[in-house]
Design an enzyme around this catalytic site. Structure first.
Site: not given
Ligand code: SAH
Ligand code: SF4
Length: 414
Positions: A170, A174, A148, A163, A282, A228, A401, A177
């Site tokens: 990944c 998390c 995407e 973006c 964070l 990531e 995402c 996510c």
């Molecule tokens: N892997 C990297 C970059 C991609 S995620 C990272 O984790 O920083 C980009 C941002 O979107 C990160 O801050 C992630 O925590 C946030 N994110 C992921 N899923 C989300 C969701 N469902 N709602 C809000 N933010 C989200």
């Molecule tokens: Fe991967 Fe970033 Fe999603 Fe965490 S928030 S699972 S590091 S894409």
């Protein structure tokens, strides 16, 4: 825990007998764990390497090659070095995908090049426009994998952020996510990473590249899509060097932000080698909670992540580090959390981006209330940090995402 990345093997700490110095034995008393960790991360990334950028008919893709590699590829066809400069300009400044449009190149050479090379773009598998003008692309690559890319226009000015994804899936899982629910299929190659930006530019008719700093609609890149980026550092770095090259796309490093969940050993490298803006996910101020939300925290905890931020080269009041903080109702959104956050980041030139959680089917969390977000933002602001609340965008187009890719896979299976 980061399931796909094995623990570092402990170095053998047996100290050689100092009474009988053996010059053949390296100094194992002080192994540089960062170096070992980096090597391990890069070796792991190589296991998920993308396929070679070669079209089905065997022609080689020129997109994604460094300048030196482009010169080499052309030299192999007997072309002098200046051709690389010329062709680079056509590819990245003019944005052409057809050798026949390279008007400074004689027709016979255009034909010769077209027999051997392509100037590739990912295929558009889906293209969705939200009511708020956010536009989400699902790009399909040669092996059928999809990622995407989202264009997020600024609300007030004629500019916006692209973006970009760095991996398909990944490894980091998390909890909030959606991409984290997808297994890592593979890393994206440099051609595929820069190709997402180029294909988005095609869609907005934004070629040729603007000269200097004249903003365009697609004015910044955020590496905040799927994956990531610091677990695919070599390809991301190569793509960003191409994007930053003055004779091509020419985006300055100030217009690029790399977001990481906190891959500490690679944060230093990203700073030293790319110097792009850094965003750090964070999301929690206590290790026990961050262990749960961002499982990579069990390897690189909050203190280590913040130490890496403090030494990030180029961070200053003019170039602040962004801390991303997803607002999860009843999980991390109290006033005490906000106060602890400002205590932790005191002294770091930083801003805090509060992201209302973007829900997706099956997710275990809810978005914090507006009031909770505002209270949190106020405490952060009163401590002297800017704390913009990211407004939810593209809610009508599977905004979280990774959702669009999952949806596309589901349809294909059906
Ligand atoms: N892997 C990297 C970059 C991609 S995620 C990272 O984790 O920083 C980009 C941002 O979107 C990160 O801050 C992630 O925590 C946030 N994110 C992921 N899923 C989300 C969701 N469902 N709602 C809000 N933010 C989200
Ligand atoms: Fe991967 Fe970033 Fe999603 Fe965490 S928030 S699972 S590091 S894409």
């Amino acid at each position: 825990m980061d399931a796909a990345v094995p623990e570092p093997t402990a170095p053998d700490l047996a100290v050689p007998d100092l009474a009988v110095p053996d010059l053949a034995v390296p100094d194992l008393a002080a192994p540089d764990l960062t170096v070992i960790e980096r090597a391990r991360i890069l070796a792991k990334a190589a296991l998920f390497a993308p396929p070679a950028p070669i079209a089905a008919d065997g022609r080689r893709d020129l997109v994604g090659l460094s300048r030196a590699e482009l010169a080499q590829a052309l030299a192999e066809t007997g072309e002098p070095a200046f051709r690389a400069k010329q062709i680079w300009h056509w590819i990245y400044h003019q944005g052409v995908t057809d050798f026949a449009r390279m008007s400074s190149i004689a027709r016979p050479l255009q034909e010769k090049l077209a027999q051997r090379f392509v100037i590739g773009r990912p295929e558009v598998a889906a293209d969705q426009l939200s009511a708020d003008a956010t536009r989400k692309f699902l790009f399909r690559f040669r092996d059928g994998q999809e990622a995407e890319t989202v264009y997020i226009p600024d609300r007030h000015e004629d500019r916006g952020a692209v973006c970009i994804s760095s991996q398909i899936g990944c490894t980091l899982s998390c909890r909030f996510c959606h991409t984290g629910t997808q297994k890592l299929a593979r890393n994206l190659g440099a051609a595929e990473i820069v190709g997402q930006f180029m294909a988005a530019r095609d869609a907005y008719g934004e070629w040729p590249s603007p000269k200097g700093e004249t903003p365009r609609l697609l004015s910044t890149i955020v590496l905040m899509g799927m994956g990531e980026p610091l677990y695919n550092f070599e390809n991301v770095a190569k793509a960003m060097r191409i994007v930053m090259d003055h004779e091509g796309i020419g985006l300055s490093r100030r217009r690029i932000t790399l977001s990481t969940s906190g891959v500490v050993p690679m944060m230093d490298r990203a700073g030293a080698e790319l110097g792009v803006n850094l965003a750090v996910s964070l999301h929690a101020v206590r290790d026990d909670l961050r262990d749960e939300l961002v499982p990579l925290n069990r390897k690189y905890n909050i203190a280590e992540v913040l130490a890496a931020c403090r030494r990030y080269p180029g961070a200053s009041n003019a170039r602040r580090i962004t801390f991303e903080y997803v607002m999860l109702k009843g999980v991390n959104d109290t006033e005490a959390d906000a106060r602890e956050l400002v205590r932790l980041i005191a002294g770091i030139p930083a801003k805090v981006n509060l992201i209302p959680f973007n829900p997706w089917p099956g997710s275990a969390y809810e978005t914090s209330s507006r009031a909770a977000i505002e209270r949190f933002a106020r405490i952060v602001m009163d401590a002297g940090f800017s704390s913009p609340v990211r407004s939810p965008r593209g809610r009508d187009i599977l905004a979280a995402c990774g959702q669009l890719r999952t949806e596309s896979e589901r349809r294909r299976r059906a």
